[in-house]
Design an enzyme around this catalytic site. Structure first.
Site, PDB file in Angstrom:
ATOM      1  CG  ASP A 110      -1.713  -1.361   1.141  1.00 14.90           C
ATOM      2  OD1 ASP A 110      -2.441  -1.559   0.170  1.00 14.90           O
ATOM      3  OD2 ASP A 110      -1.520  -2.190   2.036  1.00 14.90           O
ATOM      4  CB  THR A 111       3.018   2.365  -2.169  1.00 16.60           C
ATOM      5  OG1 THR A 111       3.504   1.285  -1.369  1.00 16.60           O
ATOM      6  CG2 THR A 111       4.125   3.359  -2.358  1.00 16.60           C
ATOM      7  CB  THR A 112       0.183   6.919  -3.355  1.00 18.26           C
ATOM      8  OG1 THR A 112      -0.744   7.406  -4.331  1.00 18.26           O
ATOM      9  CG2 THR A 112       1.094   8.054  -2.901  1.00 18.26           C
TER      10      THR A 112
END
Length: 558
Positions: free
Chosen positions: A367-369
């Site tokens: 979970d990153t962007t």
């Protein structure tokens, strides 16, 4: 890039989104409001670095599950003069961290990082020293044109006014409700009345808006020595965390030279260690270069088999050889050498899946962007930033709205290994903010979230563009595969006949609804226009800028 031409496709799919095309700028992020924030800054006269930083701050508001100022990451910047620089603002292990600070539960592939009571996942002990705020401010100071206070305004307004919760955010809250409920601040913010925020509800973050205003006034010192830093270290001290004021004061970003590889006439440029992407994407492309991948057909049994074997080779070498170069001697030249790829390729069997060990000796969460931004002057930013797991360590520093990372999960909790914990050691990452150049001209830039699945997914997008000659939109939305040596994950659009054929070759196939997260990308077209694309796996939105000022000397008359 090559113009799209018909090539064999075994795995067929339909794109769910449309690309955007502009001539004066492009911002692509995984939330429409963050893309709008970056576009606002470009239209106000800022450059791509200004816009990327504005988008990242806006994402800390609109994607609180993915990114925050207490996180870390990598920004790959191409300047208008053609220079490339990688800003490494990855988190580091606290000074009090030790190699044996967690009790390990398994050494099985896929479970090596499991620890007693999930101490490296949830809670204060999972938090590493944050680097995001310092890295973004450093990028702005070195390469931007606007003051920090101006770049922060879109995010401050978004936090104060609030925004409408999307189904994607609501689903993330629902999936992590049990961990979020353990923290009073996050429970009040995301679980009102004990229930997850629903799509259409409004999320306002007043405490966080105040923190952003403090940063606008004081700069990064608000965290690295100021009030926000004291709030963080006080929380750590009271809840079993390790970060103290010395950790914050001693934190430094690193400016790094990128890794450069070549593939079928393209120069492929990515981040160096402690990221595994630049090295191992170059390595895997070198292996695949020995095959006519395009002729095999996208999603064919042979094409997927070769991807899987290349991935397993890369993960085997990665486990022993790639880590923080300040602590481990990383054999970069050997790993990206085409002769080494020839050696590894010669061992691949087309009809049989293999178990791979490292071909040399040695010295993250989903979970990153990602943000991809280009301006009219030729500056381009491909930045991947994260708090690691969904909502990081699921702890919020009281009174600040800041959500802490759980970056300690990226270390191997077993002592004596390349990725083991050591005080001050930078976390290892799979982030892949990649760019490709052909004949001296930038062809495309891309990146995505997804932890261990990031660089394999970026590799596949590169292969889609170059070998399968997909459009940019097709390349980011195409079905993906992934393995690190255990099971082989196939997204659902890969045909069942291919899955069965892979099983017959010895692959342990499992179906996955999604491999990694929402990729976003920009293509740089020969006519000078820009194409932006985002995929169905997140709320990604490209915002293109065209038009411009009136012709010189033009006036309005009646």
């Amino acid at each position: 890039m090559n113009a799209p031409v018909p090539v064999p496709r075994v795995a067929d799919f339909t794109c769910e989104k449309k690309p955007a095309t502009g001539s004066r700028g492009m911002v692509v992020t995984n939330h429409p409001l963050a893309s709008a924030a970056g576009a606002q800054i470009l239209l106000a006269g800022g450059n791509a670095i200004d816009a990327a930083v504005a988008s990242l701050f806006a994402l800390t508001v609109a994607e609180p599950m993915m990114v925050g100022i207490l996180g870390g990451g990598l920004s790959h910047i191409r300047l208008a003069d053609g220079r490339h620089v990688v800003i490494d603002n990855l988190s580091t292990a606290p000074g009090k961290a030790t190699a044996d600070m967690y009790e390990c539960l398994s050494d099985e592939i896929g479970k090596q990082r499991d620890t007693r009571d999930r101490e490296n996942v949830v809670g204060a002990k999972a938090v590493a020293v944050p680097g995001a705020l310092k890295g973004w401010c450093e990028a702005l100071a070195r390469f931007g044109t606007l003051p920090l206070a101006e770049v922060l305004q879109p995010a401050i307004g978004l936090a104060e006014r609030g925004f409408v919760v999307t189904p994607y955010l609501s689903n993330c809250i629902t999936d992590n409700a049990a961990d979020l409920a353990r923290d009073p601040g996050l429970a009040a913010m995301l679980l009102p009345g004990g229930q997850p925020l629903q799509p259409g509800m409004r999320l306002i973050q007043s405490d966080y808006a105040a923190s952003l205003k403090l940063i606008a006034a004081e700069g990064p010192e608000a965290l690295y020595g100021g009030k926000l830093g004291r709030a963080l270290t006080d929380y750590m001290a009271a809840n079993g965390g390790l970060i103290d004021q010395a950790d914050l004061s001693n934190y430094r970003i690193e400016l790094r030279e990128p890794i450069r590889g070549s593939y079928r006439g393209y120069e492929i440029i990515g981040p160096p260690p402690p990221s595994s992407s630049g090295v191992h994407i170059a390595q895997m492309l070198n292996i695949l270069e020995g095959y006519d991948i395009g002729a095999l057909g996208f999603g064919s049994t042979d094409a997927v088999h070769l991807l899987a074997e290349a991935l397993k080779i890369a993960f085997a070498d990665r486990a022993v050889a790639t880590a923080d170069p300040a602590f481990v001697k990383v054999p970069v030249a050997r790993l990206i050498d085409k002769a080494y790829a020839d050696e590894r390729r010669a061992l691949i069997a087309m009809e049989q899946a293999k178990s791979w060990t490292a071909g040399l000796s040695g010295g993250e969460s989903a979970d990153t962007t990602h943000v991809t931004v280009a301006d009219a002057m030729g500056n381009v930013v491909s930045a991947t930033q994260t708090i690691n797991g969904l909502f990081g360590a699921c702890v919020q520093t009281p009174g600040t709205g800041m959500i802490a990372n759980n970056y300690m999960y990226n270390f191997d909790p077993h002592p004596g290994r390349a990725l083991s914990i050591a005080p001050g050691k930078r976390v290892f990452t799979s982030m892949a903010p990649m760019m490709a150049v052909k004949e001296g001209r930038l062809a495309f830039a891309l990146g995505l979230p997804g932890a261990l699945r990031i660089f394999p997914s970026a590799l596949q997008a590169i292969v889609n563009l170059i070998d399968h000659r997909m459009s940019l939109q097709e390349a980011v939305e195409a079905p993906r595969v992934w393995t690190e040596g255990g099971v082989l994950e196939l997204e659902e659009a890969i045909p069942e006949s291919v899955a069965q054929a892979l099983i017959a070759r010895g692959h342990k196939v499992v179906r996955s609804p999604r491999v990694a997260g929402g990729m976003n990308a920009i293509a740089f077209n020969p006519d000078g226009t820009l194409t932006g694309a985002a995929c169905w796996r997140a709320d990604g939105t490209p915002v293109a800028i065209s038009g411009g000022l009136a012709r010189a000397g033009a006036r309005f008359t009646i």
